[in-house]
Design a protein around this motif. Structure first.
Motif, PDB file in Angstrom:
ATOM      1  N   PHE A 230     -10.861  12.334   3.484  1.00 36.53           N
ATOM      2  CA  PHE A 230     -10.619  10.895   2.984  1.00 36.53           C
ATOM      3  C   PHE A 230      -9.841  10.950   1.749  1.00 36.53           C
ATOM      4  N   THR A 231      -9.598  12.208   1.192  1.00 38.02           N
ATOM      5  CA  THR A 231      -8.779  11.974   0.052  1.00 38.02           C
ATOM      6  C   THR A 231      -7.458  11.762   0.275  1.00 38.02           C
ATOM      7  N   GLU A 232      -7.021  11.976   1.395  1.00 38.34           N
ATOM      8  CA  GLU A 232      -5.599  11.523   1.989  1.00 38.34           C
ATOM      9  C   GLU A 232      -5.635  10.048   1.994  1.00 38.34           C
ATOM     10  N   LEU A 233      -6.732   9.725   2.822  1.00 39.28           N
ATOM     11  CA  LEU A 233      -6.670   8.099   2.935  1.00 39.28           C
ATOM     12  C   LEU A 233      -6.633   7.478   1.551  1.00 39.28           C
ATOM     13  N   PHE A 234      -7.367   7.927   0.543  1.00 39.39           N
ATOM     14  CA  PHE A 234      -7.221   7.210  -0.623  1.00 39.39           C
ATOM     15  C   PHE A 234      -5.946   7.583  -1.356  1.00 39.39           C
ATOM     16  N   GLU A 235      -5.224   8.511  -1.355  1.00 38.80           N
ATOM     17  CA  GLU A 235      -4.177   8.758  -1.859  1.00 38.80           C
ATOM     18  C   GLU A 235      -3.085   7.729  -1.343  1.00 38.80           C
ATOM     19  N   VAL A 236      -2.996   7.528   0.156  1.00 38.78           N
ATOM     20  CA  VAL A 236      -2.185   6.572   0.677  1.00 38.78           C
ATOM     21  C   VAL A 236      -2.451   5.234   0.327  1.00 38.78           C
ATOM     22  N   ILE A 237      -3.688   4.700   0.001  1.00 37.58           N
ATOM     23  CA  ILE A 237      -4.143   3.316  -0.374  1.00 37.58           C
ATOM     24  C   ILE A 237      -3.668   3.416  -1.658  1.00 37.58           C
ATOM     25  N   LYS A 238      -3.743   4.298  -2.652  1.00 37.13           N
ATOM     26  CA  LYS A 238      -3.153   4.310  -3.908  1.00 37.13           C
ATOM     27  C   LYS A 238      -1.673   3.969  -4.066  1.00 37.13           C
ATOM     28  N   GLY A 239      -1.085   4.248  -2.688  1.00 38.35           N
ATOM     29  CA  GLY A 239       0.324   4.136  -2.839  1.00 38.35           C
ATOM     30  C   GLY A 239       1.215   5.276  -2.630  1.00 38.35           C
ATOM     31  N   ASN A 240       0.580   6.526  -2.612  1.00 39.50           N
ATOM     32  CA  ASN A 240       1.098   7.875  -2.547  1.00 39.50           C
ATOM     33  C   ASN A 240       1.431   8.479  -1.035  1.00 39.50           C
ATOM     34  N   GLY A 241       1.437   7.384  -0.176  1.00 41.88           N
ATOM     35  CA  GLY A 241       1.757   7.784   1.256  1.00 41.88           C
ATOM     36  C   GLY A 241       3.160   8.118   1.386  1.00 41.88           C
ATOM     37  N   PRO A 242       3.658   8.713   2.529  1.00 38.86           N
ATOM     38  CA  PRO A 242       5.080   8.959   2.762  1.00 38.86           C
ATOM     39  C   PRO A 242       5.909   7.670   2.547  1.00 38.86           C
ATOM     40  N   CYS A 243       5.598   6.314   2.983  1.00 35.05           N
ATOM     41  CA  CYS A 243       6.526   5.651   3.381  1.00 35.05           C
ATOM     42  C   CYS A 243       6.211   4.111   2.360  1.00 35.05           C
ATOM     43  N   ASN A 244       5.060   4.222   1.644  1.00 32.12           N
ATOM     44  CA  ASN A 244       4.582   3.015   0.964  1.00 32.12           C
ATOM     45  C   ASN A 244       5.795   2.255   0.400  1.00 32.12           C
ATOM     46  N   ALA A 245       6.684   2.901  -0.469  1.00 29.42           N
ATOM     47  CA  ALA A 245       7.547   2.226  -1.200  1.00 29.42           C
ATOM     48  C   ALA A 245       8.688   1.517  -0.144  1.00 29.42           C
ATOM     49  N   GLN A 246       9.072   2.436   0.829  1.00 27.84           N
ATOM     50  CA  GLN A 246      10.124   2.008   1.801  1.00 27.84           C
ATOM     51  C   GLN A 246       9.551   0.679   2.555  1.00 27.84           C
ATOM     52  N   ARG A 247       8.342   0.696   3.112  1.00 32.75           N
ATOM     53  CA  ARG A 247       7.812  -0.419   3.605  1.00 32.75           C
ATOM     54  C   ARG A 247       7.885  -1.962   3.099  1.00 32.75           C
ATOM     55  N   MET A 248       7.455  -1.561   1.620  1.00 39.79           N
ATOM     56  CA  MET A 248       7.389  -2.975   0.668  1.00 39.79           C
ATOM     57  C   MET A 248       9.024  -3.115   0.499  1.00 39.79           C
ATOM     58  N   ALA A 249       9.743  -2.218   0.182  1.00 41.97           N
ATOM     59  CA  ALA A 249      11.214  -2.640  -0.044  1.00 41.97           C
ATOM     60  C   ALA A 249      11.599  -3.324   0.893  1.00 41.97           C
ATOM     61  N   HIS A 250      11.393  -2.766   2.181  1.00 42.84           N
ATOM     62  CA  HIS A 250      12.106  -3.346   3.356  1.00 42.84           C
ATOM     63  C   HIS A 250      11.511  -4.731   3.643  1.00 42.84           C
ATOM     64  N   ARG A 251      10.556  -4.889   3.126  1.00 42.34           N
ATOM     65  CA  ARG A 251       9.678  -6.307   3.634  1.00 42.34           C
ATOM     66  C   ARG A 251      10.355  -7.378   2.711  1.00 42.34           C
ATOM     67  N   VAL A 252      10.375  -6.903   1.371  1.00 40.54           N
ATOM     68  CA  VAL A 252      10.717  -7.653   0.570  1.00 40.54           C
ATOM     69  C   VAL A 252      12.222  -8.165   0.530  1.00 40.54           C
ATOM     70  N   ARG A 253      13.061  -7.033   1.152  1.00 43.79           N
ATOM     71  CA  ARG A 253      14.485  -7.480   1.393  1.00 43.79           C
ATOM     72  C   ARG A 253      14.625  -8.212   2.676  1.00 43.79           C
ATOM     73  N   ALA A 254      13.795  -8.009   3.393  1.00 43.03           N
ATOM     74  CA  ALA A 254      13.595  -9.051   4.904  1.00 43.03           C
ATOM     75  C   ALA A 254      13.451 -10.309   4.395  1.00 43.03           C
ATOM     76  N   HIS A 255      12.521 -10.695   3.571  1.00 46.77           N
ATOM     77  CA  HIS A 255      12.191 -12.094   3.197  1.00 46.77           C
ATOM     78  C   HIS A 255      13.244 -12.630   2.318  1.00 46.77           C
ATOM     79  N   GLU A 256      13.987 -11.701   1.433  1.00 47.66           N
ATOM     80  CA  GLU A 256      15.001 -12.505   0.495  1.00 47.66           C
ATOM     81  C   GLU A 256      16.369 -12.530   1.453  1.00 47.66           C
ATOM     82  N   ASP A 257      16.495 -11.865   2.370  1.00 46.48           N
ATOM     83  CA  ASP A 257      17.605 -12.044   3.364  1.00 46.48           C
ATOM     84  C   ASP A 257      17.378 -13.272   4.331  1.00 46.48           C
ATOM     85  N   GLY A 258      16.374 -13.726   4.619  1.00 48.03           N
ATOM     86  CA  GLY A 258      15.911 -14.693   5.269  1.00 48.03           C
ATOM     87  C   GLY A 258      16.232 -16.034   4.809  1.00 48.03           C
TER      88      GLY A 258
END
Ligand SMILES: [Fe+2]
Ligand SMILES: [Fe+2]
Lengths: 309, 97
Positions: free
Chosen positions: A258-286
């Motif tokens: 579970f240490t891996e899960l807690f790292e990902v929840i904290k924002g250190n997963g492989p794609c956290n930053a990419q997912r959020m950036a894409h989401r915000v960009r999609a919202h702004e582009d729309g």
């Protein structure tokens, strides 16, 4: 608050205009919002593969699935709004990182087989989590989950079918399927949350009829369902300790890191930053579409008023 | 003047699943006007042929009974059991009644 307690004791349903404790309302808003966010963020890993699906049939199926996930997000935002919050505010909290989404969507989809593994394991785990929510004590959430669960069953099957095709294909396709299952198995098990002993909100949620089974019970149910399916696929699950325990009537399994899960929840997963950036960009582009729709509605409302005057 | 999404009204969506049945409430959505509400309702609530007809109604236009007055509003019906056929004694052997 005795009517609320009586309702729960009766296994009745709480409806939007009923009196309810503030904590019950807050817990539901947090859970439903996080669930809604997960549905729409969950469109991204699979959306990646729409343009690269190996056939027109697979492309049409994948588009329908991703569109369903957008619909699930909408049902859930609408359910949250019955508790007196605003969808725009919830989106804002997602975009500013104040509300979370399921960590499973912070893993990358490296190959086409990952689309299969997501459908089979991730949607499969989501179904196990969601079926008991159809009996949640809060009416609008339960009703949204009934619609969601009806739609989910094809999601899991299409993923299973993708893996089945690959595992019966060339050695390279088979290896690709096995690799995807190896990478998604443990994250899928972590979708059920921390072990019961470390699950801070579970007990209260059970008392309120929001949660019907514990994290570990649901995880066990998922493992028991999935092991025979893996055998049917001819693929192995990456846990050497998995074996049938006739005394318990369940599969035993190895410990989850579970240490891996807690790292990902904290924002250190492989794609956290990419997912959020894409989401915000999609919202702004729309934004221009939303503004145009507002302007059009305002113009026509003004004309109707003039016409009536 | 509705200029931001925040001002988009909430619409309640009702679907008639097939001819001969009434429209049933299925959920709600936000939209700037009635036409968009109808189009979005089609995409959100009838992707699997769940309906042959759709209604969208501005949520603000719905007049509802008060949840807090449920008892005084509905209880008067409780002591009128003679409105139900089971209230009546029927002699043994009498049929089709
Ligand atoms: Fe979903
Ligand atoms: Fe799904």
């Amino acid at each position: 608050m005795s009517s609320f307690e009586d309702l729960l004791a009766d296994d009745g349903r709480v409806e939007p205009r009923d009196e309810m404790p503030d904590d019950y309302r807050r817990t539901l808003v947090r859970q439903i919002a996080q669930h809604a966010h997960s549905e729409i963020i969950g469109m991204q890993p699979e959306g990646n593969w729409i343009s690269r699906a190996p056939s027109l049939r697979r492309k049409a199926i994948l588009m329908a699935k991703v569109q369903d996930e957008a619909g699930h997000g909408l049902y859930l935002y609408a359910a949250a709004e019955t508790l007196g919050v605003d969808r725009e505010d919830l989106l804002d909290q997602l975009h500013t990182g104040r509300q979370k989404y399921s960590s499973i969507f912070n893993y990358p989809t490296l190959t086409w087989a990952d689309v299969g593994a997501i459908g089979w394991l991730v949607d499969g785990a989501a179904i196990v989590n969601q079926v008991p929510l159809c009996r949640c004590s809060y009416g609008p959430y339960a009703r949204a989950m009934i619609r969601v669960c009806k739609e989910e069953s094809f999601h899991q099957r299409q993923g299973f079918e993708i893996l089945h095709t690959l595992s019966h294909g060339t050695p390279a396709q088979r290896a690709m399927a096995q690799d995807a299952v190896d990478r998604y198995w443990w994250p899928a098990l972590m979708m059920f949350g921390p072990p019961d002993a470390d699950s801070p909100h579970s007990e209260q949620s059970m008392a309120w009829g929001i949660k019907r089974f514990s994290n570990d019970e649901l995880r066990q149910r998922f493992i028991d369902m999935t092991v025979p399916q893996a055998e049917a696929l001819g693929l192995t699950l990456p846990d050497p300790e998995l074996r049938w325990n006739a005394d318990r009537g369940h599969y035993d399994s190895g410990p989850i890191d579970f240490t891996e899960l807690f790292e990902v929840i904290k924002g250190n997963g492989p794609c956290n930053a990419q997912r959020m950036a894409h989401r915000v960009r999609a919202h702004e582009d729309g934004a221009w579409v939303r503004e145009a729709a507002s302007a059009y509605a305002a113009k026509h409302a003004a004309r109707t008023r003039e016409g009536a005057a | 003047m509705t200029n931001s999404v925040k001002d988009w009204p909430l619409w309640e969506v009702f679907v008639r699943s097939r001819r001969g049945l009434s429209h049933v409430h299925v959920g709600s959505l936000h939209a700037p006007d009635a036409e968009m509400a109808l189009r979005n309702a089609r995409d959100v609530y009838t992707r699997r042929q769940e309906g042959v007809s759709l209604w969208v109604v501005p949520s603000a236009q719905i007049v509802a009974s008060e949840a807090g007055q449920r008892e005084s509003f509905f209880d008067p019906a409780a002591d009128k059991v003679y409105r139900h056929p089971t209230f009546y004694d029927v002699p043994e052997g009498v049929e089709h009644l």
